[in-house]
Design a protein around this motif. Structure first.
Motif, mmCIF file in Angstrom:
data_model
loop_
_atom_site.group_PDB
_atom_site.id
_atom_site.type_symbol
_atom_site.label_atom_id
_atom_site.label_comp_id
_atom_site.label_asym_id
_atom_site.label_seq_id
_atom_site.Cartn_x
_atom_site.Cartn_y
_atom_site.Cartn_z
ATOM 1 N N UNK A 18 40.283 49.800 57.393
ATOM 2 C CA UNK A 18 40.710 49.720 55.769
ATOM 3 C C UNK A 18 41.841 51.035 55.990
ATOM 4 N N UNK A 19 43.036 50.716 55.400
ATOM 5 C CA UNK A 19 44.111 51.749 55.240
ATOM 6 C C UNK A 19 44.276 52.077 53.898
ATOM 7 N N UNK A 31 47.204 47.528 40.180
ATOM 8 C CA UNK A 31 47.359 46.353 39.946
ATOM 9 C C UNK A 31 47.667 45.261 41.233
ATOM 10 N N UNK A 32 48.874 45.845 42.161
ATOM 11 C CA UNK A 32 48.786 45.141 43.360
ATOM 12 C C UNK A 32 47.532 44.974 44.042
ATOM 13 N N UNK A 33 46.913 45.982 44.247
ATOM 14 C CA UNK A 33 45.654 45.683 45.232
ATOM 15 C C UNK A 33 44.692 44.777 44.387
ATOM 16 N N UNK A 34 44.606 44.679 43.147
ATOM 17 C CA UNK A 34 43.573 43.571 42.528
ATOM 18 C C UNK A 34 44.306 42.252 42.710
ATOM 19 N N UNK A 35 45.575 42.218 42.867
ATOM 20 C CA UNK A 35 46.196 40.931 43.206
ATOM 21 C C UNK A 35 45.955 40.406 44.609
ATOM 22 N N UNK A 36 46.235 41.372 45.469
ATOM 23 C CA UNK A 36 46.073 41.186 46.790
ATOM 24 C C UNK A 36 44.703 40.796 47.352
ATOM 25 N N UNK A 37 43.535 41.337 46.571
ATOM 26 C CA UNK A 37 42.294 40.724 46.520
ATOM 27 C C UNK A 37 42.135 39.571 46.215
ATOM 28 N N UNK A 42 45.509 41.370 51.114
ATOM 29 C CA UNK A 42 45.571 42.814 51.263
ATOM 30 C C UNK A 42 45.507 43.143 52.979
ATOM 31 N N UNK A 43 45.068 42.328 53.884
ATOM 32 C CA UNK A 43 45.233 42.597 55.206
ATOM 33 C C UNK A 43 46.669 42.362 55.607
ATOM 34 N N UNK A 44 47.462 41.514 55.028
ATOM 35 C CA UNK A 44 48.764 41.327 55.373
ATOM 36 C C UNK A 44 49.557 42.639 54.706
ATOM 37 N N UNK A 45 49.054 42.666 53.395
ATOM 38 C CA UNK A 45 50.106 43.852 52.832
ATOM 39 C C UNK A 45 49.838 45.051 53.527
ATOM 40 N N UNK A 46 48.763 45.281 54.262
ATOM 41 C CA UNK A 46 48.414 46.777 54.809
ATOM 42 C C UNK A 46 49.447 46.628 56.283
#
Length: 220
Positions: A18-19, A31-37, A42-46
């Motif tokens: 986890x980064x 907001x971005x984190x909520x939509x990534x989930x 989230x994995x791709x975004x990180x």
């Protein structure tokens, strides 16, 4: 499209780690984190933040900037509203002073001075360069300074002021939805036609971090 990952090595990337460090906190808000989930990205975004975001212009960024005749400039006004302005000039009109600084001439306009006024108020600025030939996009976030001294302004023919941007963050974007030669990009979903998968999403090391529903993901 493999050059998307040319900024940093991906050999040490571990999708299981986890980064949540400062660099990702700055890159992604709640907001971005909520939509990534919600969309399982989230994995791709990180991974993309790990391998594409950098703190100064690299050689590829500089080459792209020097080829462009347009740039979009985003600022935030005193009430918190975002504002975007299109700026155009001769190819290379945005000057690369050094890897950490860009200068943009401001020509005669409508007299509102919204873009530079916003920057004078809070300093925050984002630049979007779009290369319609490759196609490719580069975003630059930074702190802007409005320069009106005669010596600096005189270095740009016809300018009334100069915007200096101290680079804070640079990152590329996939160019698959950029239209070329007046034609709609083939990656835009169309009824009755299968949408192609971009090459960069087919890179083997990406498969495990792609969302479960992504068309590029393979099982096995």
């Amino acid at each position: 499209m493999g050059e998307l990952f040319g900024v940093a090595s991906v050999a040490s990337y571990d999708a299981g780690v986890s980064r949540n460090g400062d660099e990702l906190s700055a890159m992604y808000g709640e907001g971005a984190r909520a939509l990534q989930d919600e969309f399982d990205s989230r994995r791709l975004a990180d991974l993309l933040a790990d391998v594409t975001v950098h703190g100064e212009l690299d050689d590829g960024d500089i080459a792209l900037v020097r080829e462009q005749s347009t740039v979009w400039v985003a600022t935030v006004d005193a009430d918190g509203w975002p504002d975007v302005s299109y700026k155009g000039g001769a190819p290379g009109f945005v000057r690369v002073v050094e890897r950490s600084e860009l200068q943009l001439p401001i020509y005669n306009g409508n007299g509102m001075w919204r873009t530079l006024g916003n920057i004078s108020d809070n300093g925050r600025v984002a630049l979007l360069f779009v290369d319609h030939v490759r196609p490719w996009r580069v975003r630059v976030h930074g702190i802007g300074t409005v320069l009106t001294d005669a010596d600096t302004v005189a270095t740009f023919h016809g300018a009334e002021a100069v915007l200096s941007v101290q680079v804070a963050r640079v990152f590329p974007n996939c160019g698959r939805y950029i239209h070329r030669d007046g034609e709609v990009s083939p990656f835009v979903p169309q009824p009755g036609r299968e949408t192609p998968v971009p090459e960069w999403k087919q890179l083997p090391f990406l498969n495990d971090v792609l969302p479960a529903h992504d068309p590029a993901r393979t099982e096995g």
